[in-house]
Design an enzyme around this catalytic site. Structure first.
Site, short mmCIF file in Angstrom:
data_model
loop_
_atom_site.label_atom_id
_atom_site.label_comp_id
_atom_site.label_asym_id
_atom_site.label_seq_id
_atom_site.Cartn_x
_atom_site.Cartn_y
_atom_site.Cartn_z
N SER A 167 0.82 -1.21 0.00
CA SER A 167 0.00 0.00 0.00
C SER A 167 0.86 1.26 0.00
CB SER A 167 -0.95 0.00 1.20
OG SER A 167 -0.22 -0.12 2.40
N HIS A 168 2.16 1.13 0.17
CA HIS A 168 3.03 2.32 0.20
C HIS A 168 4.16 2.26 -0.82
CE1 HIS A 168 0.62 2.78 3.74
NE2 HIS A 168 0.85 4.06 3.61
N GLU A 190 -4.84 0.30 2.58
CA GLU A 190 -5.29 -1.10 2.57
C GLU A 190 -6.78 -1.16 2.22
OE1 GLU A 190 -3.30 -3.55 2.84
OE2 GLU A 190 -1.53 -2.73 3.83
N LYS A 249 -9.10 3.20 23.20
CA LYS A 249 -7.66 3.11 23.46
C LYS A 249 -6.87 3.55 22.23
CE LYS A 249 -8.35 -0.50 26.87
NZ LYS A 249 -7.87 -1.73 27.48
P1 NDP Z 1 -0.48 -3.75 9.66
O1 NDP Z 1 -1.71 -3.82 10.48
O2 NDP Z 1 -0.39 -4.58 8.45
O3 NDP Z 1 0.78 -4.10 10.56
C1 NDP Z 1 1.07 -3.34 11.69
C2 NDP Z 1 2.27 -3.93 12.40
O4 NDP Z 1 1.90 -5.15 13.03
C3 NDP Z 1 3.43 -4.26 11.48
O5 NDP Z 1 4.62 -3.93 12.12
C4 NDP Z 1 3.28 -5.76 11.26
O6 NDP Z 1 4.52 -6.42 10.99
C5 NDP Z 1 2.74 -6.20 12.59
N1 NDP Z 1 1.91 -7.41 12.49
C6 NDP Z 1 0.95 -7.69 11.58
N2 NDP Z 1 0.40 -8.88 11.82
C7 NDP Z 1 1.03 -9.36 12.92
C8 NDP Z 1 0.92 -10.57 13.68
N3 NDP Z 1 0.03 -11.51 13.37
N4 NDP Z 1 1.73 -10.73 14.74
C9 NDP Z 1 2.62 -9.78 15.08
N5 NDP Z 1 2.79 -8.62 14.41
C10 NDP Z 1 1.99 -8.43 13.35
O7 NDP Z 1 -0.15 -2.21 9.26
P2 NDP Z 1 -1.16 -1.01 8.99
O8 NDP Z 1 -2.12 -1.45 7.94
O9 NDP Z 1 -1.70 -0.49 10.27
O10 NDP Z 1 -0.19 0.11 8.39
C11 NDP Z 1 0.40 -0.10 7.12
C12 NDP Z 1 1.37 0.99 6.80
O11 NDP Z 1 0.71 2.20 6.52
C13 NDP Z 1 2.40 1.35 7.87
O12 NDP Z 1 3.68 1.15 7.28
C14 NDP Z 1 2.18 2.82 8.16
O13 NDP Z 1 3.37 3.58 8.42
C15 NDP Z 1 1.56 3.28 6.86
N6 NDP Z 1 0.77 4.50 7.00
C16 NDP Z 1 1.32 5.69 6.63
C17 NDP Z 1 0.60 6.88 6.72
C18 NDP Z 1 1.19 8.19 6.36
O14 NDP Z 1 0.51 9.19 6.42
N7 NDP Z 1 2.46 8.28 6.02
C19 NDP Z 1 -0.79 6.87 7.22
C20 NDP Z 1 -1.23 5.57 7.67
C21 NDP Z 1 -0.49 4.44 7.53
P3 NDP Z 1 4.90 -6.82 9.44
O15 NDP Z 1 5.19 -5.50 8.78
O16 NDP Z 1 6.08 -7.72 9.58
O17 NDP Z 1 3.70 -7.49 8.87
#
Ligand code: NDP
Length: 334
Positions: free
Chosen positions: A46-47, A187, A230
């Site tokens: 997504s990025h 996403e 939260k």
């Molecule tokens: P996810 O929910 O996919 O993941 C969040 C974190 O949880 C990651 O570090 C991921 O590790 C970890 N994770 C996921 N599944 C598990 C699991 N089962 N057990 C343990 N850890 C887990 O990310 P989001 O969808 O919330 O965010 C995606 C991206 O969007 C981020 O990189 C964020 O910086 C970016 N973003 C940027 C914005 C901007 O304005 N610049 C705005 C909003 C979001 P892993 O990566 O290894 O899967």
């Protein structure tokens, strides 16, 4: 979904050419194309290239300065201020993060307060860059309103991501990087594009009703914070640290000042770095390894960041949506 195979070099070259053909200079295009390539390399789909059309829109509209020369200054030995010259965040990081690291190696703790940047990337590259120097990194940034505070049906917060990296000398750092929304808008957009539903609790439709249809959330609806009140409190903290404390736009102010071109608005970023060597002293890494071994050894646990770090090891071409490639090629000729 039809896909095209592209090597990491091809992904980088495509992004670099597209950005330079749309007004970015070499320094800015190198930084942003590198960030896009790393996102595809790690599976942060997504990025990666998905964001390129929005980056181009903001270059073409003149909102973002594709020839930015960010400037870092020391407010105190522990506080580095960075003016991003209205460029994209990755080029600002190239200036600000080394200044922060230099400061924290002396002070033990320091803040990089970034203003006048446009951030639409994942946040893990900046915290991992800090962890590579055996420092702890924490970063957050607001965006434009797309998420309702707990209890509300109208947006006030951005999806307000927060990222944290814990260094492990000679090992890959432990990193989490997450939107404080139940799901990042990128996403949700990808789910809408691919015709998938999203879990209940992801967002509300334009009438304030809960929905599992991502297109209803993306078009006029709102996202919800993860974990109810939260997550809402943490999203509020992101606004306060990365807007109130660094003296930049809150998400609602960013929207009011934005031209609606689809690219990232002007905003700020808060980055904190801490030195375990100075704060904890000798033995911190071995002590934390015991904790990580205990945690990762538990049934059902996978460490955050592991998925991305495993993806990173693959030298295979990455599968990219072919409609997206076509869209990017049109941006290079049109
Ligand atoms: P996810 O929910 O996919 O993941 C969040 C974190 O949880 C990651 O570090 C991921 O590790 C970890 N994770 C996921 N599944 C598990 C699991 N089962 N057990 C343990 N850890 C887990 O990310 P989001 O969808 O919330 O965010 C995606 C991206 O969007 C981020 O990189 C964020 O910086 C970016 N973003 C940027 C914005 C901007 O304005 N610049 C705005 C909003 C979001 P892993 O990566 O290894 O899967």
């Amino acid at each position: 979904m039809a896909t095209v195979n592209l090597t990491l070099d091809e992904i980088y070259d495509l992004a670099f050419s597209c950005l330079t053909q749309n007004g970015a200079d070499k320094i800015n295009a190198t930084a942003l194309a590198g960030t896009i390539m790393k996102a595809e390399r790690d599976g942060s789909h997504s990025h990666g290239l998905f964001r390129l059309p929005a980056y181009v829109a903001s270059l073409r509209s003149g909102k973002v300065n594709g020839k930015a020369r960010p400037i870092a200054t020391s407010a105190t030995p522990a506080v580095v201020r960075l003016h991003g010259d209205n460029g994209y965040a990755p080029v600002a990081h190239q200036v600000g993060i080394p200044a922060l690291i230099e400061a924290v190696k002396l002070t033990g703790i320091g803040v990089l307060a970034m203003t006048n940047v446009h951030h639409m990337a994942a946040l893990w590259p900046e915290v991992e860059a800090i962890a590579e120097h055996n420092l702890v990194g924490l970063a957050c940034t607001p965006y434009m309103p797309s998420m309702a505070p707990a209890g509300a049906t109208k947006a006030l917060f951005g999806t307000n991501p927060i990222a944290f990296a814990w260094p492990r000398p000679d090992k890959t750092p432990v990193v989490f990087d997450m939107a404080t929304a139940a799901m990042a808008m990128g996403e949700v957009q990808i789910a809408a594009r691919d015709g998938h539903s999203v879990p209940l609790g992801t967002g509300l439709d334009a009438d304030g009703q809960a929905t599992t249809d991502p297109s209803m959330i993306a078009k006029g609806g709102v996202l919800l914070p993860f974990g109810g009140h939260k997550g809402s409190a943490i999203a509020m903290m992101v606004e306060l640290l990365a807007a109130g404390l660094v003296n930049e736009n809150f998400s609602f102010e960013a929207k009011e000042g934005d031209n609606g071109d689809g690219g990232p608005p002007r905003g700020g970023q808060f980055i904190l770095a801490m030195s375990p060597e100075i704060i904890a002293g000798d033995g911190w890494a071995d002590h934390c390894d015991i904790f990580f071994d205990r945690m990762s050894g538990m049934d059902g646990v996978r460490m955050p960041g592991d998925r991305r770090h495993k993806n990173r090891l693959s030298t295979e071409p990455r599968k990219i949506n072919d409609a997206l490639i076509e869209k990017i090629r049109i941006l290079m000729t049109g």
